[in-house]
Design an enzyme around this catalytic site. Structure first.
Site, mmCIF file in Angstrom:
data_model
loop_
_atom_site.group_PDB
_atom_site.id
_atom_site.type_symbol
_atom_site.label_atom_id
_atom_site.label_comp_id
_atom_site.label_asym_id
_atom_site.label_seq_id
_atom_site.Cartn_x
_atom_site.Cartn_y
_atom_site.Cartn_z
ATOM 1 N N LYS B 95 0.829 -1.216 0.000
ATOM 2 C CA LYS B 95 0.000 0.000 0.000
ATOM 3 C C LYS B 95 0.859 1.261 0.000
ATOM 4 O O LYS B 95 0.592 2.206 0.736
ATOM 5 C CB LYS B 95 -0.991 -0.033 1.165
ATOM 6 C CG LYS B 95 -1.907 -1.263 1.114
ATOM 7 C CD LYS B 95 -3.038 -1.216 2.119
ATOM 8 C CE LYS B 95 -4.000 -2.377 1.979
ATOM 9 N NZ LYS B 95 -3.476 -3.686 2.372
ATOM 10 N N ARG B 96 1.889 1.280 -0.838
ATOM 11 C CA ARG B 96 2.754 2.439 -0.950
ATOM 12 C C ARG B 96 2.067 3.540 -1.733
ATOM 13 O O ARG B 96 1.020 3.326 -2.372
ATOM 14 C CB ARG B 96 4.067 2.048 -1.663
ATOM 15 C CG ARG B 96 4.888 0.942 -1.013
ATOM 16 C CD ARG B 96 5.110 1.100 0.462
ATOM 17 N NE ARG B 96 6.191 0.257 0.956
ATOM 18 C CZ ARG B 96 6.224 -0.287 2.172
ATOM 19 N NH1 ARG B 96 5.220 -0.128 3.018
ATOM 20 N NH2 ARG B 96 7.255 -0.992 2.574
#
Lengths: 270, 270
Positions: B95-96
């Site tokens: 979830k960058r």
């Protein structure tokens, strides 16, 4: 000490709103670092030791270390700052965000492993994704609001019932998430009027402001729209323009000179 | 092989829409792992070797490794899956999301260091934050849309000009970001009608669906609203309910049994 207290103390003691972003890129290091096994740590340490009296915070960006398998250097760098420059709090720029049970592991990463004083988070997943961070009342929780990049408008500027999304995010965080007084917001220098809009709805909540320097943000406009009544409230972040101001043996002194110039340019507008 | 091709192949070869989330928590490991230096790797490897013919993807969640300083175990785990089970692509659940120049370092982290086939990203910062990932046409880019957690509604459900934000996100990604055909979306099982709304605007774009099992999502409703015309289009993720199905010497067989039950429950609704 609580992050918010440390930050206020550093603003006062160092008379500076400058946040130096620690984004190591070995290809840009001065030639004498070539081949040194611990170059990432040593480069960042030298920058820190040359600038610590000029800044209010440091902000290491974790991807720059992770891409190099250099988490160990990041741990030692933060430990070095705490030991040698205890008046300067450290923000881990990680922009994490996940469901509550996983968020707890990101809390451990940021605060227990890396021992950061604050962390940047992405608010898209909502309050329970931030809650384990918010519950660490001594730590700063710095949430993305209006970011400095061109695509920042794609979703953040969408009209949500008469206000753009980033204003709804700012209001929600300032009113509902900030029960421990440990929230701050990321608002880019490239949109100074939108930064002013955020300031108008969040009171004295600190703003972390990237986008000065390499990204073209204007210091005077940022101060005009973003400062609080006492002339603080801002952490104005610069990375490349300071880290890579010089590329010779005197790179750390060149970084110091660039940091002084930025501090003074900001203070002239406070 | 391209992620999207691998995924379609695995859906067909394994007759399964199950994605096993690899979220190691040493406190939950069976007793015989206690004191083993490489327990994180060995536990996950045993789960993988017991389930690889039953799944369409694995999804290691990076915070679970980072909080333990176990990046090395994660590298070896993904290498093990590629070597022993080459038909099963690996999604790095990270979830960058960051500006373009930093996003490039996250690309290196996910694809060059960890050698994942796909990665989860947060879309809040807009297109240029995703572009370096999208440009890796052989890799999957799985963007958060409507997440399964209670706070998912805080911002994702805000009305943006007649549609909730998550629908605007889904439309924008499917229409504008998916030029290489390598995009997928995260839509939680806990909101099956909203999942159906996403399906209706994105065509056959694959959906990664967490929230089955521990979070209470309903398999039948997910299939009804989310499957594509050929009965695929979904990666239905389960972590704890499979990893910790047993806690004795036979934990891997218990995990296999739980994976078979989930696969069959899903297939009964396809």
């Amino acid at each position: 000490m609580h992050f918010m207290q440390s930050l206020q103390q550093a603003w006062a003691d160092h008379d500076s709103l400058v946040c130096v972003g620690l984004d190591p890129e070995p290809a840009k290091f001065p030639a004498h670092f070539k081949g040194r096994a611990d170059a990432v740590f040593e480069f960042c340490r030298d920058i820190v030791d040359a600038t610590a009296d000029l800044v209010c915070t440091y902000k290491p960006q974790i991807a720059h270390f992770a891409a190099l398998r250099a988490e160990d250097a990041l741990e030692r760098l933060i430990a070095h700052i705490h030991e040698k420059h205890p008046g300067v709090p450290v923000i881990l720029d990680a922009k994490r965000g996940d469901i509550g049970s996983t968020a707890q592991h990101y809390v451990s990463e940021a605060f227990d492993r890396f021992k950061a004083d604050a962390v940047t988070l992405n608010p898209y997943m909502g309050r329970d994704s931030a809650q384990p961070f918010l519950d660490r009342a001594d730590k700063g929780v710095i949430l993305l609001c209006r970011t400095s990049n061109p695509g920042g408008a794609d979703f953040q500027a969408l009209d949500c019932g008469g206000e753009p999304l980033y204003v709804r995010v700012a209001e929600t965080i300032a009113r509902n998430w900030n029960t421990h007084g440990n929230c701050a917001l990321v608002t880019g220098a490239t949109w100074p009027e939108e930064l002013g809009k955020v300031r108008s709805v969040v009171g004295d909540v600190p703003l972390l402001v990237p986008g000065i320097g390499a990204q073209g943000g204007d210091v005077e406009a940022v101060l005009k729209h973003g400062r609080t009544a006492n002339g603080t409230g801002l952490m104005i972040s610069s990375s490349r323009a300071i880290l890579y101001a010089g590329n010779g043996e005197d790179f750390a002194q060149a970084a110091r000179k660039a940091a002084i110039e930025l501090r003074d340019a900001i203070n002239a507008c406070r």
